[in-house]
Design a protein around this motif. Structure first.
Motif, PDB file in Angstrom:
ATOM      1  N   SER A 250      28.879  37.579  38.063  1.00  0.00           N
ATOM      2  CA  SER A 250      29.220  36.159  37.927  1.00  0.00           C
ATOM      3  C   SER A 250      30.656  35.990  37.457  1.00  0.00           C
ATOM      4  CB  SER A 250      28.254  35.493  36.949  1.00  0.00           C
ATOM      5  OG  SER A 250      28.599  34.137  36.747  1.00  0.00           O
ATOM      6  N   TYR A 251      31.068  36.831  36.521  1.00  0.00           N
ATOM      7  CA  TYR A 251      32.442  36.772  36.018  1.00  0.00           C
ATOM      8  C   TYR A 251      33.441  37.059  37.139  1.00  0.00           C
ATOM      9  CZ  TYR A 251      36.635  38.157  33.405  1.00  0.00           C
ATOM     10  OH  TYR A 251      37.920  38.278  32.931  1.00  0.00           O
ATOM     11  N   LEU A 252      33.167  38.079  37.930  1.00  0.00           N
ATOM     12  CA  LEU A 252      34.083  38.443  39.015  1.00  0.00           C
ATOM     13  C   LEU A 252      34.154  37.337  40.068  1.00  0.00           C
ATOM     14  CD1 LEU A 252      33.080  42.189  39.395  1.00  0.00           C
ATOM     15  CD2 LEU A 252      35.283  41.315  38.585  1.00  0.00           C
ATOM     16  N   ARG A 253      33.024  36.717  40.375  1.00  0.00           N
ATOM     17  CA  ARG A 253      33.038  35.637  41.369  1.00  0.00           C
ATOM     18  C   ARG A 253      33.728  34.398  40.817  1.00  0.00           C
ATOM     19  NH1 ARG A 253      30.681  37.889  45.429  1.00  0.00           N
ATOM     20  NH2 ARG A 253      28.800  39.172  45.206  1.00  0.00           N
ATOM     21  N   GLY A 254      33.754  34.257  39.493  1.00  0.00           N
ATOM     22  CA  GLY A 254      34.529  33.186  38.895  1.00  0.00           C
ATOM     23  C   GLY A 254      36.018  33.413  39.045  1.00  0.00           C
ATOM     24  N   LEU A 255      36.423  34.681  39.043  1.00  0.00           N
ATOM     25  CA  LEU A 255      37.836  35.003  39.256  1.00  0.00           C
ATOM     26  C   LEU A 255      38.231  34.815  40.710  1.00  0.00           C
ATOM     27  CD1 LEU A 255      38.149  38.298  37.146  1.00  0.00           C
ATOM     28  CD2 LEU A 255      38.880  36.001  36.478  1.00  0.00           C
ATOM     29  N   ASN A 256      37.336  35.204  41.631  1.00  0.00           N
ATOM     30  CA  ASN A 256      37.615  35.092  43.061  1.00  0.00           C
ATOM     31  C   ASN A 256      36.281  34.993  43.803  1.00  0.00           C
ATOM     32  OD1 ASN A 256      38.290  35.280  45.740  1.00  0.00           O
ATOM     33  ND2 ASN A 256      39.485  37.159  45.560  1.00  0.00           N
ATOM     34  N   PRO A 257      35.895  33.795  44.241  1.00  0.00           N
ATOM     35  CA  PRO A 257      34.597  33.621  44.916  1.00  0.00           C
ATOM     36  C   PRO A 257      34.469  34.409  46.209  1.00  0.00           C
ATOM     37  CG  PRO A 257      35.523  31.499  44.241  1.00  0.00           C
ATOM     38  CD  PRO A 257      36.605  32.524  44.062  1.00  0.00           C
ATOM     39  N   ASP A 258      35.588  34.850  46.785  1.00  0.00           N
ATOM     40  CA  ASP A 258      35.540  35.550  48.067  1.00  0.00           C
ATOM     41  C   ASP A 258      35.465  37.067  47.924  1.00  0.00           C
ATOM     42  OD1 ASP A 258      35.720  33.156  49.520  1.00  0.00           O
ATOM     43  OD2 ASP A 258      37.906  33.132  49.314  1.00  0.00           O
ATOM     44  N   LEU A 259      35.435  37.584  46.702  1.00  0.00           N
ATOM     45  CA  LEU A 259      35.349  39.022  46.506  1.00  0.00           C
ATOM     46  C   LEU A 259      34.073  39.589  47.136  1.00  0.00           C
ATOM     47  CD1 LEU A 259      36.388  39.868  42.816  1.00  0.00           C
ATOM     48  CD2 LEU A 259      37.312  40.887  44.900  1.00  0.00           C
ATOM     49  N   VAL A 260      34.204  40.751  47.757  1.00  0.00           N
ATOM     50  CA  VAL A 260      33.058  41.510  48.231  1.00  0.00           C
ATOM     51  C   VAL A 260      32.809  42.610  47.205  1.00  0.00           C
ATOM     52  CG1 VAL A 260      32.155  42.971  50.071  1.00  0.00           C
ATOM     53  CG2 VAL A 260      33.577  40.989  50.636  1.00  0.00           C
ATOM     54  N   ILE A 261      31.558  42.700  46.706  1.00  0.00           N
ATOM     55  CA  ILE A 261      31.224  43.577  45.585  1.00  0.00           C
ATOM     56  C   ILE A 261      30.027  44.428  45.965  1.00  0.00           C
ATOM     57  CG2 ILE A 261      30.601  43.661  43.136  1.00  0.00           C
ATOM     58  CD1 ILE A 261      31.686  40.738  42.950  1.00  0.00           C
ATOM     59  N   ASN A 262      30.074  45.735  45.713  1.00  0.00           N
ATOM     60  CA  ASN A 262      28.937  46.575  46.067  1.00  0.00           C
ATOM     61  C   ASN A 262      27.825  46.467  45.023  1.00  0.00           C
ATOM     62  OD1 ASN A 262      30.156  48.206  44.046  1.00  0.00           O
ATOM     63  ND2 ASN A 262      29.290  50.044  44.956  1.00  0.00           N
ATOM     64  N   ASN A 263      26.643  46.998  45.361  1.00  0.00           N
ATOM     65  CA  ASN A 263      25.464  46.736  44.538  1.00  0.00           C
ATOM     66  C   ASN A 263      25.408  47.551  43.254  1.00  0.00           C
ATOM     67  OD1 ASN A 263      24.767  49.237  45.541  1.00  0.00           O
ATOM     68  ND2 ASN A 263      22.887  48.567  46.543  1.00  0.00           N
ATOM     69  N   ARG A 264      26.362  48.418  43.031  1.00  0.00           N
ATOM     70  CA  ARG A 264      26.379  49.152  41.763  1.00  0.00           C
ATOM     71  C   ARG A 264      27.048  48.357  40.645  1.00  0.00           C
ATOM     72  NH1 ARG A 264      25.945  55.573  42.228  1.00  0.00           N
ATOM     73  NH2 ARG A 264      24.442  55.613  43.926  1.00  0.00           N
ATOM     74  N   VAL A 265      27.420  47.131  40.930  1.00  0.00           N
ATOM     75  CA  VAL A 265      27.811  46.231  39.841  1.00  0.00           C
ATOM     76  C   VAL A 265      26.604  45.970  38.944  1.00  0.00           C
ATOM     77  CG1 VAL A 265      27.307  44.082  41.071  1.00  0.00           C
ATOM     78  CG2 VAL A 265      29.071  44.104  39.300  1.00  0.00           C
ATOM     79  N   GLY A 266      25.402  46.065  39.515  1.00  0.00           N
ATOM     80  CA  GLY A 266      24.169  45.849  38.758  1.00  0.00           C
ATOM     81  C   GLY A 266      23.364  47.127  38.679  1.00  0.00           C
ATOM     82  N   LYS A 267      22.084  47.047  39.040  1.00  0.00           N
ATOM     83  CA  LYS A 267      21.195  48.197  38.973  1.00  0.00           C
ATOM     84  C   LYS A 267      20.910  48.775  40.347  1.00  0.00           C
ATOM     85  CE  LYS A 267      19.183  49.332  35.519  1.00  0.00           C
ATOM     86  NZ  LYS A 267      19.514  50.346  34.494  1.00  0.00           N
ATOM     87  N   ARG A 268      21.816  48.501  41.298  1.00  0.00           N
ATOM     88  CA  ARG A 268      21.722  49.048  42.645  1.00  0.00           C
ATOM     89  C   ARG A 268      20.488  48.542  43.384  1.00  0.00           C
ATOM     90  NH1 ARG A 268      21.859  55.404  43.944  1.00  0.00           N
ATOM     91  NH2 ARG A 268      19.628  55.065  43.787  1.00  0.00           N
ATOM     92  N   ARG A 269      20.090  47.290  43.074  1.00  0.00           N
ATOM     93  CA  ARG A 269      18.965  46.678  43.771  1.00  0.00           C
ATOM     94  C   ARG A 269      19.481  45.917  44.992  1.00  0.00           C
ATOM     95  NH1 ARG A 269      17.006  42.842  39.239  1.00  0.00           N
ATOM     96  NH2 ARG A 269      19.230  42.392  39.444  1.00  0.00           N
ATOM     97  N   VAL A 270      18.563  45.529  45.864  1.00  0.00           N
ATOM     98  CA  VAL A 270      18.978  44.784  47.056  1.00  0.00           C
ATOM     99  C   VAL A 270      19.535  43.423  46.678  1.00  0.00           C
ATOM    100  CG1 VAL A 270      17.359  45.968  48.557  1.00  0.00           C
ATOM    101  CG2 VAL A 270      16.638  43.884  47.402  1.00  0.00           C
ATOM    102  N   THR A 271      19.209  42.929  45.481  1.00  0.00           N
ATOM    103  CA  THR A 271      19.685  41.620  45.054  1.00  0.00           C
ATOM    104  C   THR A 271      21.039  41.682  44.354  1.00  0.00           C
ATOM    105  OG1 THR A 271      18.442  41.873  42.994  1.00  0.00           O
ATOM    106  CG2 THR A 271      17.365  40.694  44.792  1.00  0.00           C
ATOM    107  N   ASP A 272      21.540  42.879  44.117  1.00  0.00           N
ATOM    108  CA  ASP A 272      22.807  43.030  43.396  1.00  0.00           C
ATOM    109  C   ASP A 272      23.972  43.154  44.370  1.00  0.00           C
ATOM    110  OD1 ASP A 272      21.485  43.080  40.944  1.00  0.00           O
ATOM    111  OD2 ASP A 272      21.155  45.242  41.059  1.00  0.00           O
ATOM    112  N   GLY A 273      25.041  42.412  44.093  1.00  0.00           N
ATOM    113  CA  GLY A 273      26.249  42.533  44.899  1.00  0.00           C
ATOM    114  C   GLY A 273      26.043  42.112  46.339  1.00  0.00           C
ATOM    115  N   ASP A 274      26.970  42.579  47.195  1.00  0.00           N
ATOM    116  CA  ASP A 274      26.957  42.191  48.601  1.00  0.00           C
ATOM    117  C   ASP A 274      26.498  43.301  49.529  1.00  0.00           C
ATOM    118  OD1 ASP A 274      28.131  39.546  48.210  1.00  0.00           O
ATOM    119  OD2 ASP A 274      29.927  40.631  47.622  1.00  0.00           O
TER     120      ASP A 274
END
Length: 208
Positions: free
Chosen positions: A42-66
């Motif tokens: 959420s913090y990163l998308r606040g800095l730049n809503p268009d960022l593409v982020i991989n799922n290891r930003v979280g717990k590597r679930r299908v719901t994490d990241g892009d």
């Protein structure tokens, strides 16, 4: 970490951020939680809503990241034998180690092997042409079926397979590769009637 990421985004304006870490391990215990990942994303998308982020930003679930990335196991032998020397993720399978390179500083430039496992998710329901560029040997499985079997040592060469894939469906993929001596290359591409040939992009690869 937040301050460093803010400086990175504000200064360099990256299009993609790729996090690396085995966040879902419990042995040893990893204190990084799903809520930690949610806050950071959420913090990163606040800095730049268009960022593409991989799922290891979280717990590597299908719901994490892009997107997810294929797991890569690297062996210090050409037989995929024993425990892997290095385990990590690759955004794509697109390597040209040539004569002197290798996948990792701890791996020699000759007589090593690599296994990628994960899933591939096409954008369209079509028959795709999977293409490998390899030296020395390669095998590719889709949904448990061996579709490319080029396991006799060779100079850099191209192999192809026709594979029906369904849009939005995650098809399991496994790629085994080994290098004995000489030049080392491993690339995985795809094409279809409506998809020009390209390296299979990170956005269409998943760890699971």
């Amino acid at each position: 970490m937040y301050a460093q990421l803010k400086e990175l985004v504000d200064t360099y304006d990256p299009a993609l951020l790729w996090f690396d870490g085995e966040w879902d391990t419990e042995d040893p215990h990893n204190p990084w939680t799903a809520r930690d990942g949610e806050r950071l994303e959420s913090y990163l998308r606040g800095l730049n809503p268009d960022l593409v982020i991989n799922n290891r930003v979280g717990k590597r679930r299908v719901t994490d990241g892009d997107y997810g990335t294929p797991e890569q196991e690297i062996f210090d032998n050409a037989d995929l034998a024993g425990a892997p020397k290095v385990t990590r993720t690759d955004p794509t399978v697109n390597h040209a180690w040539k004569f002197g390179g290798s996948p990792h500083a701890s791996i020699p430039s000759d007589r090593f092997s690599v296994r990628w496992t994960g899933s591939i998710e096409p954008r369209r329901t079509e028959t795709y042409t999977l293409t490998t560029v390899s030296g020395d040997v390669v095998r590719v499985w889709i949904d448990g079926r061996l579709v490319i079997d080029s396991w006799n040592p060779h100079e850099p060469k191209v192999d192809k397979a026709q594979v029906p894939l369904t849009a939005g469906e995650r098809h399991s993929i496994r790629v085994d590769y080994a290098e004995n001596t000489g030049e080392a290359h491993m690339k995985l591409l795809w094409s279809s009637p409506d998809q020009p040939q390209q390296i299979v992009p990170s956005t269409q690869l998943r760890t699971r």
